[in-house]
Design a protein around this motif. Structure first.
Motif, short mmCIF file in Angstrom:
data_model
loop_
_atom_site.label_atom_id
_atom_site.label_comp_id
_atom_site.label_asym_id
_atom_site.label_seq_id
_atom_site.Cartn_x
_atom_site.Cartn_y
_atom_site.Cartn_z
N VAL A 359 0.75 -1.22 0.00
CA VAL A 359 -0.14 0.11 0.01
C VAL A 359 0.86 1.11 -0.08
O VAL A 359 1.75 1.48 0.82
CB VAL A 359 -0.82 -0.11 1.29
CG1 VAL A 359 -1.74 1.36 1.32
CG2 VAL A 359 -1.82 -1.18 1.30
N PRO A 360 0.94 2.12 -1.02
CA PRO A 360 1.70 3.29 -0.96
C PRO A 360 1.41 4.09 0.20
O PRO A 360 0.26 4.28 0.81
CB PRO A 360 1.12 4.20 -2.18
CG PRO A 360 0.62 2.89 -3.17
CD PRO A 360 -0.07 1.99 -2.19
N LEU A 361 2.45 4.61 0.82
CA LEU A 361 2.39 5.34 2.16
C LEU A 361 1.64 6.68 1.94
O LEU A 361 0.93 7.00 2.78
CB LEU A 361 3.97 5.69 2.57
CG LEU A 361 3.97 6.46 3.86
CD1 LEU A 361 3.43 5.91 5.07
CD2 LEU A 361 5.37 6.76 4.19
N VAL A 362 1.84 7.24 0.85
CA VAL A 362 1.15 8.49 0.51
C VAL A 362 -0.43 8.36 0.63
O VAL A 362 -1.16 8.87 1.19
CB VAL A 362 1.71 9.13 -0.81
CG1 VAL A 362 0.45 10.31 -1.39
CG2 VAL A 362 2.91 9.59 -0.80
N ASP A 363 -0.70 7.07 -0.12
CA ASP A 363 -2.32 6.80 -0.15
C ASP A 363 -2.75 6.30 1.53
O ASP A 363 -3.70 6.70 1.84
CB ASP A 363 -2.41 5.79 -1.15
CG ASP A 363 -2.36 5.84 -2.47
OD1 ASP A 363 -2.07 7.03 -2.80
OD2 ASP A 363 -2.18 4.90 -3.34
N ALA A 364 -1.96 5.84 2.16
CA ALA A 364 -2.32 5.33 3.47
C ALA A 364 -2.51 6.51 4.35
O ALA A 364 -3.47 6.41 5.09
CB ALA A 364 -1.41 4.50 4.04
N LEU A 365 -1.59 7.62 4.18
CA LEU A 365 -1.61 8.74 5.03
C LEU A 365 -3.15 9.29 4.80
O LEU A 365 -3.91 10.02 5.56
CB LEU A 365 -0.46 9.81 4.76
CG LEU A 365 0.56 9.19 5.59
CD1 LEU A 365 1.89 10.24 4.78
CD2 LEU A 365 0.82 9.49 6.70
N VAL A 366 -3.50 9.61 3.64
CA VAL A 366 -4.64 10.20 3.36
C VAL A 366 -5.80 9.40 3.76
O VAL A 366 -6.83 9.86 4.25
CB VAL A 366 -4.73 10.48 1.49
CG1 VAL A 366 -6.15 11.03 1.44
CG2 VAL A 366 -3.55 11.45 1.19
N ALA A 367 -5.91 8.04 3.33
CA ALA A 367 -7.20 7.03 3.60
C ALA A 367 -7.21 7.03 5.24
O ALA A 367 -8.50 7.16 5.75
CB ALA A 367 -6.70 5.76 3.17
N ALA A 368 -6.08 7.28 6.15
CA ALA A 368 -6.03 7.34 7.48
C ALA A 368 -6.63 8.75 8.19
O ALA A 368 -7.00 8.79 9.36
CB ALA A 368 -4.82 6.98 8.03
#
Length: 420
Positions: A359-368
């Protein structure tokens, strides 16, 4: 609970004494400095008072806590609180100190919001049929059945346009040349009628509210005097701001909601834990039930020791809102956020991206919800603010392949559950 020096006084006097000594009072219609007029008017020494809450959202937020705590102290001192849900007035929307009209909500949304509001009061008040048990009512019960012409004749004639335009909440709107609809103009009349109706139905003597409600409260007092020669009273609580001037409850992440499904108990606990040093004593007096001598001790702590007082504040405020078990879980999670399965942390499940194995870290930060956009997430990573299990991550292209605690800075944490 009444102080020892006030033990012989009436329940009404005990309540008013607590409001004064803990900092709840801003304005009051009682001309007596000691509020003895209200206490003397309370039948048998016990006071019935109400606060109204329009159903404009599915949860209340910490900006409402001052009035909720006032109702709680009212009940704890042997008086009767009334919670008024504005199922009727929500259809209009209070224009007080607003530049624009509130969004119009349909019946289904108002009903859903009202249900969300009701859920929080059971944590703070005891409802029932006893003399000091709380009562919850909905003003739609009487407003929906009003006949328009008789209402204008019997109630509307007691209000002058000159008087209504003189109130600060309306005057500011006019000075800014913002439109004030005829619908909104009726709001203060309906709130005044609520007070009169509650005095008839429940013997309500006092209306409480935030400082922005002073004009509406005064209208209710005057209406009761003109229509039935009833003597009613009103008081307001001060507008709560932090020591740095920020409105209470306004954060970068949005409003601090009271319902657990709108803001987790962990995040609620963290909000209080992050209180500014200069606000700790004041917030302990207003938002907890700790004795004043214990608050004075905590307020004197300096340096790193002030964190003890902040933890006490977080524990007590969370206990009242979400219960002792949730407060303990939040404190445990805050103390060790990276322990496997640490209780209290908000969780989010993400699936592995096809073809990447992670899971791309950038995407995870936004999703979280830790970053508002991918651009903001990249900036957070570049500035060293993104952390996995407590360790900084400097690679903007990093991917997550296993569950972990993702953090923005040292205080905001989300547990990521990575699934195939």
């Amino acid at each position: 609970m009444p102080t020892q020096s006030n033990a012989a006084q009436s329940p009404a006097a005990d309540f008013l004494h607590i409001l004064r000594e803990r900092g709840f009072l801003h304005q009051c219609s009682d001309p007596a400095d000691d509020l003895s007029g209200i206490a003397a008017a309370a039948p048998g020494g016990a006071l019935t008072a109400y606060v109204g809450y329009d159903a404009t959202a599915a949860s209340l937020h910490v900006g409402h806590l001052l009035s909720i705590m006032a109702l709680r102290w009212l009940q704890r001192t042997g008086n009767r609180p009334i919670v008024l849900i504005g199922g009727g007035t929500t259809r209009i929307g209070d224009p007080s100190f607003r530049d624009t009209s509130r969004p119009m909500l349909d019946e289904a949304q108002i009903a859903a919001n009202a249900a969300g509001l009701r859920s929080v009061f059971g944590q703070y008040l005891t409802f029932g049929d006893g003399p000091a048990d709380a009562v919850m009512v909905d003003n739609a019960d009487w407003l929906d059945g009003l006949d328009y012409v008789p209402f204008l004749r019997d109630v509307g004639r007691h209000f002058t346009i000159n008087r209504m335009l003189s109130f600060e909440s309306v005057r500011q709107r006019m000075e800014r040349e913002q439109p004030l609809t005829f619908l909104e103009f009726n709001y203060m009349i309906l709130q005044a009628y609520d007070f009169l109706e509650l005095s008839r139905r429940h013997g309500c003597l006092l209306q409480m509210g935030g400082s922005d409600q002073w004009g509406n409260i005064v209208n209710g007092i005057e209406l009761a005097r003109r229509v039935e020669r009833r003597e009613l009273f009103g008081l307001t609580t001060p507008l709560q701001t932090t020591a740095s001037g920020t409105k209470m409850g306004k954060t970068a992440g949005g409003a601090v909601w009271l319902n657990a499904d709108a803001r987790s108990p962990f995040d609620f606990w963290q909000f209080w834990r992050n209180t500014e040093d200069a606000d700790v004593g004041r917030f302990l007096r207003l938002f907890t039930e700790l004795p004043l001598d214990e608050i004075a001790r905590l307020e004197r702590l300096g340096g790193a020791e002030i964190n003890e007082a902040k933890i006490v504040l977080a524990m007590e405020a969370t206990r009242l809102c979400h219960g002792a078990a949730e407060a303990e879980r939040a404190a445990s999670a805050a103390g060790s956020p990276f322990a496997p399965g640490g209780d209290g942390l908000p969780e989010i499940a993400l699936r592995l991206a096809e073809g990447t194995g992670g899971v791309p870290l950038v995407d995870a930060l936004v999703a979280a919800g830790l970053s508002a956009s991918k651009g903001a997430a990249r900036r957070l990573i570049r500035e060293g603010g993104a952390r996995l299990d407590g360790q900084p991550v400097a690679d903007e292209a990093a991917t997550l392949t296993a569950s972990a605690v993702l953090s923005a800075g040292r205080k905001r944490h989300v547990r990521l559950i990575v699934t195939d």
